[in-house]
Design an enzyme around this catalytic site. Structure first.
Site, short mmCIF file in Angstrom:
data_model
loop_
_atom_site.label_atom_id
_atom_site.label_comp_id
_atom_site.label_asym_id
_atom_site.label_seq_id
_atom_site.Cartn_x
_atom_site.Cartn_y
_atom_site.Cartn_z
N GLY A 211 33.09 40.43 53.40
CA GLY A 211 33.44 40.13 52.01
C GLY A 211 32.50 40.88 51.09
O GLY A 211 31.44 41.33 51.53
N CYS B 93 29.90 41.22 59.35
CA CYS B 93 29.28 41.66 58.10
C CYS B 93 28.86 40.45 57.26
O CYS B 93 27.97 39.71 57.64
CB CYS B 93 30.22 42.62 57.37
SG CYS B 93 29.38 43.55 56.09
N TYR B 94 29.54 40.18 56.14
CA TYR B 94 29.17 39.02 55.32
C TYR B 94 29.17 37.73 56.16
O TYR B 94 28.27 36.89 56.04
CB TYR B 94 30.16 38.88 54.15
CG TYR B 94 29.88 37.68 53.28
CD1 TYR B 94 29.03 37.78 52.19
CD2 TYR B 94 30.45 36.43 53.56
CE1 TYR B 94 28.75 36.66 51.40
CE2 TYR B 94 30.17 35.32 52.79
CZ TYR B 94 29.33 35.45 51.70
OH TYR B 94 29.06 34.35 50.93
N HIS C 10 32.18 46.82 61.19
CA HIS C 10 33.56 46.34 61.04
C HIS C 10 34.43 46.80 62.21
O HIS C 10 34.90 47.92 62.22
CB HIS C 10 34.16 46.86 59.72
CG HIS C 10 33.57 46.19 58.52
ND1 HIS C 10 34.09 45.04 57.98
CD2 HIS C 10 32.48 46.49 57.79
CE1 HIS C 10 33.35 44.66 56.96
NE2 HIS C 10 32.36 45.52 56.81
N GLU D 162 37.36 45.95 62.83
CA GLU D 162 38.79 45.93 62.51
C GLU D 162 39.31 47.24 61.92
O GLU D 162 40.50 47.42 61.81
CB GLU D 162 39.09 44.77 61.54
CG GLU D 162 38.56 44.92 60.12
CD GLU D 162 37.09 44.50 59.92
OE1 GLU D 162 36.36 44.38 60.93
OE2 GLU D 162 36.69 44.29 58.77
N ASP E 95 62.43 43.51 55.18
CA ASP E 95 62.12 42.09 55.39
C ASP E 95 63.35 41.21 55.18
O ASP E 95 63.65 40.34 56.00
CB ASP E 95 61.01 41.63 54.43
CG ASP E 95 59.77 42.49 54.55
OD1 ASP E 95 59.61 43.17 55.58
OD2 ASP E 95 58.96 42.50 53.60
N LYS F 282 54.04 43.05 58.43
CA LYS F 282 55.15 44.02 58.39
C LYS F 282 55.48 44.57 59.78
O LYS F 282 56.64 44.67 60.16
CB LYS F 282 54.74 45.18 57.48
CG LYS F 282 55.86 46.11 57.12
CD LYS F 282 56.56 45.52 55.98
CE LYS F 282 57.69 46.24 55.41
NZ LYS F 282 58.18 45.49 54.24
#
Ligand code: XMP
Length: 599
Positions: free
Chosen positions: A53, A80-81, A168, A170, A225, A371
């Site tokens: 964050g 991280c945060y 990170h 991700e 969608d 998605k």
């Protein structure tokens, strides 16, 4: 079947969705919770990930957090945060890093036998983005990996199954980031059963439960969608209990609606009504220029048209639920940013929709999915590949790609911006700060500022990327950078009056379609995630200036501008010129700081 689940605590920024999406790709269902969530909400969780964050743990504006979460007896990974927060909670200390570390760093594994680092090489690139870092570890912690500037890059408190990492995992730049998340999943002991095949029975059951003996009325926008939602509802409830309404708002792409309608009818779904409401939408947009106002009006008009149609059909509102194809990222407000500016009002989250939700009259069967999962579900449902893999198209359609202006607005010019002339000279580039604005996102807030147009020919994408980052970082007036592919004249673009009219949409549709065909004929359509085309209220030699914005992304939270072969672009420009364009510009801004759509 019970799905194992990992909960991601959202401390703001774009991180939580990336983490949640990656863990799902590894086969485990994730949910994003605010850090203030009560302990009871975690009862099904097999692990908890504390996201990164933008805040500093000691800062007054640090997100509120429920400290009891740390006592829940499941493995936890702080990123991280999140890592800093857990460390301070257990008695460690955080301080601003001596060297701010942004970018790729080599992670050196200290304990190759640690389960979190299993199969991660002794040295591998990981993405760092932090100022603060943990300086003093709580008791019992040990360091299991480090980087040159961050001695405490990965830590473990094994007896409590608490782990922390400063990098990170991700982001795609972290080469073994997925492996690390996979290792964490193993530590949590999760079964990797989350996929669209296993989702089908769950969603079937949920739809039947929520709908009860009512029927469902779905707005089918024509996007991926809502098409998937419509096919799904037909399959689960049967066509007698589902009615689809496609509202042509006059802001669709060329033949886009037609293709969808033909497919649905060919599949035997005759329960789709189509209404051309172009006039209703255009009259609501007459004279309006502010993007948020346009979005709100478009959202509200969809619902008005829907009400009129439901009345015409004599549908008893107590028998019918309203459904829409909202997906997961649209439903989550970022935890650490609850006070941050609204970046964009999504058409499926306007007030009228929220009212329906409160009354229990709204069904959103895809609201758990990202998605990429919607697309996999679409394929699972047998929707043809080319429909499922169409580029995402926003609800308000071309309405957010046609920039409107009274022509009398005032804007900053190059000469007003301190230091800009020197910067351009130093970098040997030419260009203008354009007299238009677009939406962007910086820090966690919305920006609405001017683009800088680089007119210097022959720049490499790498060079464009550098200039774009620097210009946006240095000059507050600028939030986006575009590069000129071609122009009919060297004149400075002139601002004109432009509104959301049928003619202007036709012009935009024409150029948008040229771009789509360009991508398709060059085998680029599926290599590029999305490519908005924007009609600006700027003219060169009285001809319209158009921006193409090809981006690559996985879930739209962050995006990189796509780098199309420049040789091919010169062919595209010839076509644009032949069709009456004044200039073709190419957006070279990543998200952040630019958003994907201009409005
Ligand atoms: P931004 O512009 O925020 O867009 O970077 C991220 C993704 O969301 C799409 N988008 C929308 N989709 N209704 C939608 O259904 C909307 O109001 C809306 N606005 C943006 C955008 O096309 C991109 O894929």
């Amino acid at each position: 079947m019970q799905q194992d689940k990992i909960i991601v605590l959202d401390f703001g920024g774009q991180y939580a969705h990336l983490i949640a999406n990656r863990v799902r790709r590894l086969g485990v269902f994730t949910e994003i919770f605010p850090p203030t969530a009560p302990v009871e909400d975690f009862k099904d969780a097999k692990g908890i990930i504390y996201s990164g964050g933008p805040a500093s743990v000691y800062a007054a504006d640090a997100p509120d957090y429920n400290p009891e979460i740390l006592s829940i007896p499941v493995p936890k990974l702080g990123i991280c945060y999140g890592h800093q927060l857990i460390a301070t909670q257990l008695g460690g200390a955080v301080r601003p890093g001596k060297v701010k570390e942004y970018g790729i760093a080599d992670l050196t594994v200290g304990d190759a036998n640690h389960p979190l680092l299993k199969d991660i090489p002794a040295s591998s690139p990981m993405w760092m983005s932090h100022g603060d870092m943990v300086e003093r570890l709580p008791e019992g912690y040990r360091v299991i990996a480090s980087t040159k500037d961050c001695p405490i890059a990965a830590v473990a408190l094994d007896e409590k199954q608490i782990y922390g990492i400063q990098f990170h995992p991700e982001v795609t730049h972290s080469q073994y980031g997925m492996k690390l998340l996979d290792n964490f999943i193993s530590i949590c002991g999760c079964n990797r059963t989350w996929n669209m095949k296993s989702f089908m029975p769950l969603i079937t059951e949920r739809i039947r439960r929520e709908v009860g003996n009512r029927k469902v009325f779905l707005l089918v926008s024509g996007g991926v969608d809502s098409t998937v939602a419509f096919v799904l509802l037909n399959k689960v409830l049967g066509s007698e209990r589902v009615m689809g309404l496609h509202i042509d708002n006059g802001m669709m792409r060329l033949d886009e609606s037609q293709k969808i309608i033909e497919f649905l009818k060919a599949e035997g779904m005759m329960n789709l009504r189509v209404v051309d409401a172009t006039d209703a939408f255009l009259s609501k947009l007459a004279g309006i220029t502010a993007p948020e106002e346009k979005r709100k009006r478009i959202g509200a008009t969809f619902l008005e048209v829907k009400d009129v149609e439901m009345k015409k059909l004599n549908l008893d509102p107590s028998e019918w639920m309203i459904a829409q194809g909202t997906i997961y990222p649209d439903t989550i407000e970022s935890g650490g940013t609850k006070n941050a500016d609204l970046i964009k009002t999504h058409h499926n989250r306007v007030k009228e929709v929220m009212d329906l939700m409160k009354q229990g009259l709204l069904l959103e069967p895809l609201a758990d999915l990202y998605k990429d999962e919607v697309r996999m579900l679409g394929e699972e449902l047998g929707i043809p590949h080319n429909l499922v893999w169409r580029h995402p198209f926003p609800g308000p359609g071309l309405g957010v790609r046609l920039l409107c202006a009274t022509g009398k607005e005032s804007f900053a010019k190059e000469s007003d911006i301190e230091g800009l002339a020197e910067y351009l000279k130093e970098n040997r580039i030419e260009g203008y700060v354009l007299p238009i604005k677009s939406v962007g996102v910086q820090g966690d807030g919305r920006t609405y500022a001017q683009p800088f147009l680089i007119t210097t020919p022959g720049l490499s994408w790498k060079e464009c990327e550098r200039l774009s980052t620097e210009l946006v970082n240095r000059f507050k007036v600028i939030n986006r950078v575009i590069w000129q592919v071609g122009s009919v004249a060297a004149d400075k673009p002139q601002l004109v009056e432009q509104y959301a009219t049928r003619n202007n949409f036709d012009t935009l549709r024409k150029f948008d379609n040229i771009c789509t065909e360009f991508l398709q004929s060059n085998g680029l359509y599926e290599k590029i995630w999305q490519m908005p085309v924007v009609l600006t209220p700027l003219r060169v030699a009285q001809k319209p200036c158009i921006v193409m914005r090809p981006v690559n992304s996985t879930e739209a939270m962050t995006a990189n501008f796509a780098q199309i072969d420049q040789q091919l672009l010169s062919g595209l420009w010839q076509q644009f010129k032949a069709d009456g364009a004044g200039s073709l510009w190419y957006d070279v801004t990543h998200k952040p700081p630019g958003t994907i759509e201009w409005e």
